[in-house]
Write a protein that holds these residues in place. Structure first.
Motif, PDB file in Angstrom:
ATOM      1  N   ALA A  34      -3.467   0.436  -3.147  1.00 61.66           N
ATOM      2  CA  ALA A  34      -3.563  -0.447  -2.173  1.00 61.66           C
ATOM      3  C   ALA A  34      -3.964  -1.681  -2.741  1.00 61.66           C
ATOM      4  CB  ALA A  34      -5.012   0.200  -1.360  1.00 61.66           C
ATOM      5  N   VAL A  35      -2.982  -2.701  -2.495  1.00 59.26           N
ATOM      6  CA  VAL A  35      -2.758  -3.909  -3.210  1.00 59.26           C
ATOM      7  C   VAL A  35      -2.144  -4.700  -2.327  1.00 59.26           C
ATOM      8  CG1 VAL A  35      -2.403  -5.166  -5.385  1.00 59.26           C
ATOM      9  CG2 VAL A  35      -2.509  -2.467  -5.383  1.00 59.26           C
ATOM     10  N   PRO A  36      -2.962  -5.233  -1.283  1.00 58.01           N
ATOM     11  CA  PRO A  36      -2.782  -6.255  -0.552  1.00 58.01           C
ATOM     12  C   PRO A  36      -2.580  -7.637  -1.164  1.00 58.01           C
ATOM     13  CG  PRO A  36      -4.290  -5.062   0.725  1.00 58.01           C
ATOM     14  CD  PRO A  36      -4.039  -4.606  -0.862  1.00 58.01           C
ATOM     15  N   TYR A  47      -5.904   0.306  -7.671  1.00 55.15           N
ATOM     16  CA  TYR A  47      -4.824   1.094  -8.392  1.00 55.15           C
ATOM     17  C   TYR A  47      -5.417   2.460  -8.864  1.00 55.15           C
ATOM     18  CZ  TYR A  47      -3.117  -3.714  -9.040  1.00 55.15           C
ATOM     19  OH  TYR A  47      -2.647  -4.910  -9.017  1.00 55.15           O
ATOM     20  N   LEU A  48      -4.597   3.631  -8.423  1.00 55.48           N
ATOM     21  CA  LEU A  48      -4.992   4.887  -8.845  1.00 55.48           C
ATOM     22  C   LEU A  48      -4.182   5.417 -10.209  1.00 55.48           C
ATOM     23  CD1 LEU A  48      -5.881   4.264  -5.721  1.00 55.48           C
ATOM     24  CD2 LEU A  48      -6.372   6.915  -6.157  1.00 55.48           C
ATOM     25  N   VAL A  49      -4.378   5.869 -11.440  1.00 53.39           N
ATOM     26  CA  VAL A  49      -3.745   6.186 -12.372  1.00 53.39           C
ATOM     27  C   VAL A  49      -3.999   7.552 -12.728  1.00 53.39           C
ATOM     28  CG1 VAL A  49      -2.641   5.481 -14.716  1.00 53.39           C
ATOM     29  CG2 VAL A  49      -3.241   3.668 -13.091  1.00 53.39           C
ATOM     30  N   ILE A  84       0.846  -1.312   0.132  1.00 54.85           N
ATOM     31  CA  ILE A  84       0.013   0.012   0.095  1.00 54.85           C
ATOM     32  C   ILE A  84       0.713   1.217   0.032  1.00 54.85           C
ATOM     33  CG2 ILE A  84      -1.888   1.109   1.216  1.00 54.85           C
ATOM     34  CD1 ILE A  84      -2.543  -1.368   2.557  1.00 54.85           C
ATOM     35  N   ASP A  85       0.852   2.043  -1.095  1.00 50.72           N
ATOM     36  CA  ASP A  85       1.876   3.074  -0.999  1.00 50.72           C
ATOM     37  C   ASP A  85       1.407   4.262  -2.070  1.00 50.72           C
ATOM     38  OD1 ASP A  85       3.990   4.582  -0.775  1.00 50.72           O
ATOM     39  OD2 ASP A  85       5.308   3.452  -2.210  1.00 50.72           O
ATOM     40  N   TRP A  86       1.679   5.425  -1.932  1.00 48.25           N
ATOM     41  CA  TRP A  86       1.151   6.571  -2.644  1.00 48.25           C
ATOM     42  C   TRP A  86       2.174   7.697  -2.628  1.00 48.25           C
ATOM     43  CZ3 TRP A  86      -0.608   4.852   2.206  1.00 48.25           C
ATOM     44  CH2 TRP A  86       0.002   5.337   3.420  1.00 48.25           C
ATOM     45  N   LEU A  87       1.886   8.444  -3.848  1.00 47.78           N
ATOM     46  CA  LEU A  87       2.828   9.697  -3.832  1.00 47.78           C
ATOM     47  C   LEU A  87       1.855  11.012  -3.580  1.00 47.78           C
ATOM     48  CD1 LEU A  87       4.166   8.642  -7.476  1.00 47.78           C
ATOM     49  CD2 LEU A  87       5.135   8.594  -5.349  1.00 47.78           C
ATOM     50  N   PRO A  88       2.778  12.144  -3.384  1.00 47.84           N
ATOM     51  CA  PRO A  88       1.937  13.337  -2.932  1.00 47.84           C
ATOM     52  C   PRO A  88       0.952  13.733  -4.058  1.00 47.84           C
ATOM     53  CG  PRO A  88       4.305  13.673  -2.368  1.00 47.84           C
ATOM     54  CD  PRO A  88       4.173  12.215  -3.342  1.00 47.84           C
TER      55      PRO A  88
END
Length: 464
Positions: free
Chosen positions: A237-239, A221-223, A138-142
């Motif tokens: 957020a891909v567990p 997934y957010l693109v 689970i990760d994200w960019l600003p």
């Protein structure tokens, strides 16, 4: 390895568009022509409107800048007790001939975030994986924060409206403003299934994606498209990827780089995928499903994709497993655009079906046997069919002979995609079954069966 869920979804979108528009099959048209009249909700909001205005989430109403109204779900009045015995739609995405033209169907918004009896298991696993692996999954960019915040808002509103007995609004501080800065706005809701209270009023206590993982069992997934014209993965957020990869290696990369190893991507897929994304509207969500086979029920890394360095006994484990224990993991996927951020959202929901529970469904064993031996070689390699197919071959042959003996099929019955694709042949009508969802009529299916206890014994590798 490359994530099978995301790659296969993009393959389905892109190749279908590349070959011809005829491969973008209408979900409703296909099923209504087959006599499935109960799929489209009569209370669905129309997909277009003449009213222009900015996005709004108050009272569940959502419109984009062009006035396209986002479809709203119809309430499904199921209780927490009913969910514990609730079966999701019965997917059977087996096709023959097996071409790289994976059908995409118009998504009935009622089934964007489906419910089933494994809901609590999925939410608990998301928590375990986040605590153990963190930003590996689970990760994200600003630059993905606005899309993540909008996704949290859309997911929470959808679940409250679709499942009013499962998600209770304890406090409603009103709709968020355009820059999500007005203190006190937002909702406090109670997840009646997990008993957790989620305070989503501003200022948020956690990142929006963490709220999403506590609400929905799907992966997200957010693109977003950047000025260079390419689409980048800005949050995820891909567990439950199913394969041994980490989001931390993909976040911030564009889809061309992520898919550089995909067969035919540069030659046939790249341009068509960009065209698809450019024309996709928030009011036109779609869904599809892909599948592979494994001999476990793990969500993070299935044995068929496990690496020997993490589990050196994986091959021996496969050979000692009764073929009756093998199952099909269906990757149920959706694709939609958010109206405010214009981010494109991929969801993936893995669902397990044992081959044994499908043995009374005409042609299913025959289709599986045909595909794992005679499908396209790149797909056979990609899904690791060669690693286990000889082990289950006799079992499948026995199921095929059994179907012939029972008169379910004949020796010369043409092998082809079932007319009810991508669902089981016994689906008769409306998908909104309130009291327990669907009931597989096969005597081989035990509706009360639950694999969670077995699942816990399968977590033996350090990367599980």
């Amino acid at each position: 390895m490359v994530d099978p869920a995301l790659i296969l979804l993009l393959l389905g979108v892109s190749i279908s568009l590349y070959l011809s528009k005829t491969h973008i099959i209408s979900f409703y048209d296909k099923f209504q022509k087959s006599g499935f009249q109960g799929l489209k909700s009569s209370s669905s909001t129309p997909s277009t409107s003449t009213t222009k205005g900015k996005s709004a989430y108050a009272n569940g109403s959502v419109a984009d800048e062009d006035g396209n109204i986002m479809p709203r779900p119809t309430p499904l009045m199921i209780t927490p007790d009913q969910v514990s015995n609730y079966d999701d739609r019965p997917w059977r995405p087996f096709r023959w001939p097996y071409h790289q033209t994976m059908s995409i169907f118009k998504l009935d918004i009622n089934h964007w975030l489906d419910m089933d009896k494994y809901y609590i298991h999925y939410i608990e696993e998301k928590k375990r994986i986040w605590l153990k692996y963190g930003k590996e999954n689970i990760d994200w960019l600003p630059e993905g924060y606005d899309a993540s915040f909008e996704l949290m808002d859309v997911v929470s509103n959808h679940l409250i409206e679709r499942y009013p007995l499962l998600f209770t609004v304890l406090k409603d501080g009103g709709a968020y403003d355009d820059d999500y800065s007005k203190a006190g706005t937002g909702k406090i809701i109670k997840n009646e299934l997990t008993q957790e209270i989620l305070d989503m009023t501003l200022p948020l206590k956690q990142h929006p994606l963490l709220y999403v993982t506590k609400l929905a069992k799907e992966d997200f997934y957010l693109v977003k498209k950047k000025p260079d014209g390419l689409h980048y993965l800005v949050a995820a957020a891909v567990p439950f990827p199913g394969g041994s990869f980490g989001i931390n290696h993909k976040i911030g990369r564009n889809l061309d780089v992520i898919h550089e190893d995909v067969p035919y991507y540069k030659e046939k897929l790249q341009k068509s995928m960009e065209r698809w994304f450019a024309r996709m509207r928030p009011c036109d969500p779609v869904e599809r499903a892909s599948w592979y086979i494994s001999w476990d029920h793990k969500l993070k890394v299935n044995n068929v994709y496990q690496l020997p360095k993490f589990n050196p006994n994986v091959e021996a484990n496969m050979k000692s497993t009764d073929p009756k224990e093998f199952n099909v993991r269906v990757e149920r996927q959706t694709l939609r655009r958010l109206p405010k951020s214009q981010a494109i959202i991929f969801t993936n929901h893995p669902i397990f079906y044992s081959i044994e529970e499908m043995k009374d469904e005409p042609l299913i064993p025959s289709l599986i046997k045909k595909i794992i031996y005679e499908g396209p070689q790149d797909i056979i390699k990609y899904k690791n069919f060669e690693s286990f197919r000889d082990h289950i071959s006799d079992y499948l042959d026995g199921l095929i002979k059994r179907q012939i003996d029972l008169g379910l099929i004949k020796e010369d019955t043409p092998l082809k995609t079932l007319p009810t694709y991508p669902f089981a042949h016994w689906v008769k009508a409306d998908f909104d079954y309130i009291n327990g969802g669907f009931n597989n009529p096969s005597a081989s299916y035990d509706k009360k069966a639950n694999y969670v206890d077995k699942y816990k014994t399968e977590l033996v590798a350090e990367n599980d």
